[in-house]
Motif scaffolding. Sequence first.
Motif, PDB file in Angstrom:
ATOM      1  N   THR A  17       0.838  -1.201   0.000  1.00 52.78           N
ATOM      2  CA  THR A  17       0.000   0.000   0.000  1.00 52.78           C
ATOM      3  C   THR A  17       0.880   1.259   0.000  1.00 52.78           C
ATOM      4  O   THR A  17       0.563   2.234  -0.682  1.00 52.78           O
ATOM      5  CB  THR A  17      -0.961  -0.004   1.202  1.00 52.78           C
ATOM      6  OG1 THR A  17      -1.785  -1.167   1.117  1.00 52.78           O
ATOM      7  CG2 THR A  17      -1.838   1.233   1.226  1.00 52.78           C
ATOM      8  N   ALA A  18       1.973   1.219   0.735  1.00 51.76           N
ATOM      9  CA  ALA A  18       2.914   2.353   0.724  1.00 51.76           C
ATOM     10  C   ALA A  18       3.453   2.567  -0.687  1.00 51.76           C
ATOM     11  O   ALA A  18       3.526   3.704  -1.171  1.00 51.76           O
ATOM     12  CB  ALA A  18       4.059   2.103   1.699  1.00 51.76           C
ATOM     13  N   PHE A  19       3.816   1.477  -1.358  1.00 54.11           N
ATOM     14  CA  PHE A  19       4.295   1.574  -2.747  1.00 54.11           C
ATOM     15  C   PHE A  19       3.202   2.182  -3.623  1.00 54.11           C
ATOM     16  O   PHE A  19       3.456   3.070  -4.430  1.00 54.11           O
ATOM     17  CB  PHE A  19       4.688   0.179  -3.265  1.00 54.11           C
ATOM     18  CG  PHE A  19       5.137   0.176  -4.689  1.00 54.11           C
ATOM     19  CD1 PHE A  19       6.458   0.429  -5.012  1.00 54.11           C
ATOM     20  CD2 PHE A  19       4.235  -0.065  -5.719  1.00 54.11           C
ATOM     21  CE1 PHE A  19       6.879   0.442  -6.338  1.00 54.11           C
ATOM     22  CE2 PHE A  19       4.645  -0.056  -7.039  1.00 54.11           C
ATOM     23  CZ  PHE A  19       5.971   0.194  -7.353  1.00 54.11           C
ATOM     24  N   GLN A  20       1.974   1.692  -3.454  1.00 58.51           N
ATOM     25  CA  GLN A  20       0.835   2.160  -4.235  1.00 58.51           C
ATOM     26  C   GLN A  20       0.648   3.671  -4.082  1.00 58.51           C
ATOM     27  O   GLN A  20       0.318   4.359  -5.036  1.00 58.51           O
ATOM     28  CB  GLN A  20      -0.418   1.407  -3.773  1.00 58.51           C
ATOM     29  CG  GLN A  20      -1.702   1.805  -4.445  1.00 58.51           C
ATOM     30  CD  GLN A  20      -2.902   1.088  -3.845  1.00 58.51           C
ATOM     31  OE1 GLN A  20      -2.851   0.593  -2.722  1.00 58.51           O
ATOM     32  NE2 GLN A  20      -3.983   1.030  -4.580  1.00 58.51           N
ATOM     33  N   LYS A  21       0.897   4.176  -2.884  1.00 61.94           N
ATOM     34  CA  LYS A  21       0.712   5.597  -2.609  1.00 61.94           C
ATOM     35  C   LYS A  21       1.946   6.432  -2.957  1.00 61.94           C
ATOM     36  O   LYS A  21       1.972   7.625  -2.733  1.00 61.94           O
ATOM     37  CB  LYS A  21       0.356   5.799  -1.138  1.00 61.94           C
ATOM     38  CG  LYS A  21      -1.007   5.241  -0.793  1.00 61.94           C
ATOM     39  CD  LYS A  21      -1.313   5.430   0.675  1.00 61.94           C
ATOM     40  CE  LYS A  21      -2.703   4.913   0.999  1.00 61.94           C
ATOM     41  NZ  LYS A  21      -3.024   5.067   2.410  1.00 61.94           N
ATOM     42  N   GLY A  22       2.993   5.776  -3.470  1.00 59.60           N
ATOM     43  CA  GLY A  22       4.202   6.499  -3.837  1.00 59.60           C
ATOM     44  C   GLY A  22       5.154   6.728  -2.679  1.00 59.60           C
ATOM     45  O   GLY A  22       6.104   7.499  -2.803  1.00 59.60           O
ATOM     46  N   ASP A  23       4.932   6.060  -1.552  1.00 69.12           N
ATOM     47  CA  ASP A  23       5.818   6.184  -0.394  1.00 69.12           C
ATOM     48  C   ASP A  23       6.895   5.098  -0.495  1.00 69.12           C
ATOM     49  O   ASP A  23       6.872   4.101   0.218  1.00 69.12           O
ATOM     50  CB  ASP A  23       5.024   6.048   0.905  1.00 69.12           C
ATOM     51  CG  ASP A  23       5.851   6.378   2.142  1.00 69.12           C
ATOM     52  OD1 ASP A  23       7.088   6.546   2.011  1.00 69.12           O
ATOM     53  OD2 ASP A  23       5.269   6.462   3.241  1.00 69.12           O
ATOM     54  N   TYR A  24       7.833   5.312  -1.410  1.00 66.99           N
ATOM     55  CA  TYR A  24       8.853   4.298  -1.707  1.00 66.99           C
ATOM     56  C   TYR A  24       9.818   4.103  -0.541  1.00 66.99           C
ATOM     57  O   TYR A  24      10.353   3.017  -0.363  1.00 66.99           O
ATOM     58  CB  TYR A  24       9.598   4.668  -2.995  1.00 66.99           C
ATOM     59  CG  TYR A  24       8.645   4.856  -4.146  1.00 66.99           C
ATOM     60  CD1 TYR A  24       7.957   3.776  -4.676  1.00 66.99           C
ATOM     61  CD2 TYR A  24       8.394   6.113  -4.668  1.00 66.99           C
ATOM     62  CE1 TYR A  24       7.054   3.939  -5.712  1.00 66.99           C
ATOM     63  CE2 TYR A  24       7.489   6.291  -5.710  1.00 66.99           C
ATOM     64  CZ  TYR A  24       6.827   5.204  -6.220  1.00 66.99           C
ATOM     65  OH  TYR A  24       5.920   5.368  -7.242  1.00 66.99           O
ATOM     66  N   GLU A  25      10.020   5.137   0.253  1.00 67.75           N
ATOM     67  CA  GLU A  25      10.892   5.006   1.422  1.00 67.75           C
ATOM     68  C   GLU A  25      10.309   3.995   2.410  1.00 67.75           C
ATOM     69  O   GLU A  25      11.018   3.142   2.928  1.00 67.75           O
ATOM     70  CB  GLU A  25      11.111   6.364   2.120  1.00 67.75           C
ATOM     71  CG  GLU A  25      11.935   7.349   1.322  1.00 67.75           C
ATOM     72  CD  GLU A  25      11.111   8.151   0.319  1.00 67.75           C
ATOM     73  OE1 GLU A  25       9.850   8.068   0.322  1.00 67.75           O
ATOM     74  OE2 GLU A  25      11.721   8.864  -0.497  1.00 67.75           O
ATOM     75  N   LYS A  26       9.003   4.091   2.663  1.00 66.74           N
ATOM     76  CA  LYS A  26       8.363   3.154   3.586  1.00 66.74           C
ATOM     77  C   LYS A  26       8.406   1.734   3.006  1.00 66.74           C
ATOM     78  O   LYS A  26       8.634   0.773   3.731  1.00 66.74           O
ATOM     79  CB  LYS A  26       6.918   3.556   3.867  1.00 66.74           C
ATOM     80  CG  LYS A  26       6.235   2.624   4.851  1.00 66.74           C
ATOM     81  CD  LYS A  26       4.836   3.062   5.203  1.00 66.74           C
ATOM     82  CE  LYS A  26       4.201   2.071   6.172  1.00 66.74           C
ATOM     83  NZ  LYS A  26       2.844   2.439   6.516  1.00 66.74           N
ATOM     84  N   PHE A  27       8.196   1.622   1.698  1.00 68.08           N
ATOM     85  CA  PHE A  27       8.270   0.313   1.054  1.00 68.08           C
ATOM     86  C   PHE A  27       9.659  -0.292   1.248  1.00 68.08           C
ATOM     87  O   PHE A  27       9.799  -1.442   1.659  1.00 68.08           O
ATOM     88  CB  PHE A  27       7.938   0.435  -0.435  1.00 68.08           C
ATOM     89  CG  PHE A  27       8.054  -0.857  -1.187  1.00 68.08           C
ATOM     90  CD1 PHE A  27       7.034  -1.801  -1.135  1.00 68.08           C
ATOM     91  CD2 PHE A  27       9.188  -1.139  -1.929  1.00 68.08           C
ATOM     92  CE1 PHE A  27       7.149  -3.007  -1.817  1.00 68.08           C
ATOM     93  CE2 PHE A  27       9.309  -2.336  -2.618  1.00 68.08           C
ATOM     94  CZ  PHE A  27       8.279  -3.275  -2.565  1.00 68.08           C
TER      95      PHE A  27
END
Length: 133
Positions: free
Chosen positions: A34-44
């Motif tokens: 979901t983090a990736f989906q939202k563009g939060d690549y750092e969290k991914f």
Amino acid sequence: MKKLAYFSMMLVAMFIMAACSDNSPSGTFKSYITAFQKGDYEKFVDGINLSKVTPDEMKETKEGLTAMMKEKGEKMVEQKGGLKDIEILSEEIAEDGNTAVIKYKQIYGDGSEEESEGKMIKVDGKWMMDMGK
């Protein structure tokens, strides 16, 4: 007496919050995707097991992975109209409780679907994505 009642209410609230949080391998996996989906690549990238990377290399490795996810992962998903949803199909936790395999389906904006599996490993009590072989 008021302090005891207040303390009891706080304790109940903490238990409810703990029960609602999903610390399962599949719940954790879904939160990373979901983090990736939202563009939060750092969290991914924070969700990837990098325990074999030396502390000196950690920052550079995370920055490189984040840039790669942004560049290549974003393009791949955009070609399919974006990642609309992820559905967990199954979760198999190993007998020792330290590894798991998550089977999941990615649903894209163009209507296409893709089934895959992800490996998870427990590191210091936290589920992480295992990219090892």
